[in-house]
Motif scaffolding. Structure first.
Motif, short mmCIF file in Angstrom:
data_model
loop_
_atom_site.label_atom_id
_atom_site.label_comp_id
_atom_site.label_asym_id
_atom_site.label_seq_id
_atom_site.Cartn_x
_atom_site.Cartn_y
_atom_site.Cartn_z
N SER A 1 -42.31 -3.10 -0.30
CA SER A 1 -43.75 -3.28 -0.11
C SER A 1 -44.02 -4.45 0.84
O SER A 1 -45.01 -5.16 0.70
N ALA A 2 -43.11 -4.64 1.79
CA ALA A 2 -43.23 -5.70 2.80
C ALA A 2 -43.31 -7.09 2.18
O ALA A 2 -43.95 -7.98 2.71
N GLY A 3 -42.65 -7.25 1.05
CA GLY A 3 -42.62 -8.55 0.39
C GLY A 3 -41.25 -9.18 0.51
O GLY A 3 -40.74 -9.37 1.60
N GLY A 4 -40.65 -9.44 -0.60
CA GLY A 4 -39.34 -10.07 -0.64
C GLY A 4 -39.42 -11.43 -1.30
O GLY A 4 -40.50 -11.93 -1.63
N LEU A 5 -38.26 -12.03 -1.50
CA LEU A 5 -38.18 -13.35 -2.09
C LEU A 5 -37.95 -14.40 -1.01
O LEU A 5 -37.15 -14.19 -0.10
N LYS A 6 -38.62 -15.52 -1.14
CA LYS A 6 -38.36 -16.70 -0.31
C LYS A 6 -37.88 -17.77 -1.28
O LYS A 6 -38.58 -18.09 -2.25
N LEU A 7 -36.70 -18.30 -1.04
CA LEU A 7 -36.09 -19.28 -1.92
C LEU A 7 -36.26 -20.66 -1.31
O LEU A 7 -35.83 -20.90 -0.19
N VAL A 8 -36.91 -21.56 -2.05
CA VAL A 8 -37.19 -22.90 -1.53
C VAL A 8 -36.57 -23.97 -2.42
O VAL A 8 -36.27 -23.73 -3.58
N ASN A 9 -36.39 -25.16 -1.84
CA ASN A 9 -35.81 -26.30 -2.54
C ASN A 9 -34.44 -25.97 -3.13
O ASN A 9 -34.12 -26.36 -4.25
N VAL A 10 -33.65 -25.23 -2.34
CA VAL A 10 -32.31 -24.85 -2.77
C VAL A 10 -31.37 -26.04 -2.55
O VAL A 10 -31.28 -26.56 -1.44
N ASN A 11 -30.69 -26.48 -3.61
CA ASN A 11 -29.79 -27.63 -3.46
C ASN A 11 -28.52 -27.21 -2.72
O ASN A 11 -28.20 -26.02 -2.62
N PRO A 12 -27.79 -28.17 -2.16
CA PRO A 12 -26.61 -27.84 -1.35
C PRO A 12 -25.56 -27.01 -2.10
O PRO A 12 -24.96 -26.11 -1.51
N HIS A 13 -25.34 -27.29 -3.38
CA HIS A 13 -24.35 -26.52 -4.15
C HIS A 13 -24.75 -25.05 -4.27
O HIS A 13 -23.94 -24.15 -4.03
N ILE A 14 -26.00 -24.80 -4.62
CA ILE A 14 -26.49 -23.42 -4.74
C ILE A 14 -26.48 -22.76 -3.36
O ILE A 14 -26.12 -21.59 -3.23
N ASN A 15 -26.84 -23.50 -2.32
CA ASN A 15 -26.81 -22.94 -0.97
C ASN A 15 -25.39 -22.52 -0.57
O ASN A 15 -25.22 -21.49 0.09
N ASP A 16 -24.39 -23.30 -0.98
CA ASP A 16 -23.00 -22.91 -0.71
C ASP A 16 -22.69 -21.56 -1.34
O ASP A 16 -22.03 -20.72 -0.74
N ILE A 17 -23.16 -21.35 -2.57
CA ILE A 17 -22.93 -20.06 -3.24
C ILE A 17 -23.58 -18.94 -2.44
O ILE A 17 -22.98 -17.87 -2.25
N PHE A 18 -24.80 -19.16 -1.95
CA PHE A 18 -25.46 -18.14 -1.13
C PHE A 18 -24.67 -17.88 0.16
O PHE A 18 -24.52 -16.73 0.57
N ARG A 19 -24.16 -18.92 0.78
CA ARG A 19 -23.38 -18.75 2.01
C ARG A 19 -22.08 -18.00 1.75
O ARG A 19 -21.74 -17.07 2.49
N TYR A 20 -21.33 -18.40 0.71
CA TYR A 20 -20.05 -17.75 0.40
C TYR A 20 -20.23 -16.28 0.06
O TYR A 20 -19.36 -15.47 0.35
N SER A 21 -21.34 -15.94 -0.56
CA SER A 21 -21.59 -14.56 -0.96
C SER A 21 -22.25 -13.73 0.15
O SER A 21 -22.39 -12.52 0.00
N GLY A 22 -22.68 -14.39 1.23
CA GLY A 22 -23.37 -13.69 2.31
C GLY A 22 -24.85 -13.51 2.06
O GLY A 22 -25.56 -12.92 2.88
#
Length: 98
Positions: free
Chosen positions: A65-86
């Motif tokens: 529906s032309a939405g989606g999630l925007k993730l804000v205030n992501v700490n570096p550790h959690i961001n690493d998990i997002f990067r490693y998982s693609g």
């Protein structure tokens, strides 16, 4: 411990550990969201593959529906998990400023 709720500004705020034991609680909450959604992750300490699955399922549903999630205030550790998982290529992610 895990908590999910709306902030005074209408953003979804998550805190604690989003793991397999808490994934259903998060999914049940996010299933009631429609359109675009901002998720404030400033207080999120940990996210497992089950938690990533909840975010992906919700993001895919909202994208129809032309939405989606925007993730804000992501700490570096959690961001690493997002990067490693693609997942950093799937989500609009704003890293927490120190």
């Amino acid at each position: 411990m895990f908590d999910i709720d709306f902030s005074d500004h209408g953003e979804v705020v998550v805190s604690g550990r989003l793991d397999a034991a808490q994934a259903q609680k998060a999914q049940d909450f996010l299933d009631h969201i429609s359109g675009g959604c901002v998720v404030d992750m400033a207080q999120l300490e940990y996210i497992s593959s089950a938690g990533l699955g909840v975010l992906l399922k919700t993001h895919k549903r909202l994208m129809t529906s032309a939405g989606g999630l925007k993730l804000v205030n992501v700490n570096p550790h959690i961001n690493d998990i997002f990067r490693y998982s693609g997942f950093d290529k799937l989500f609009d992610i704003k890293i927490m400023q120190s």
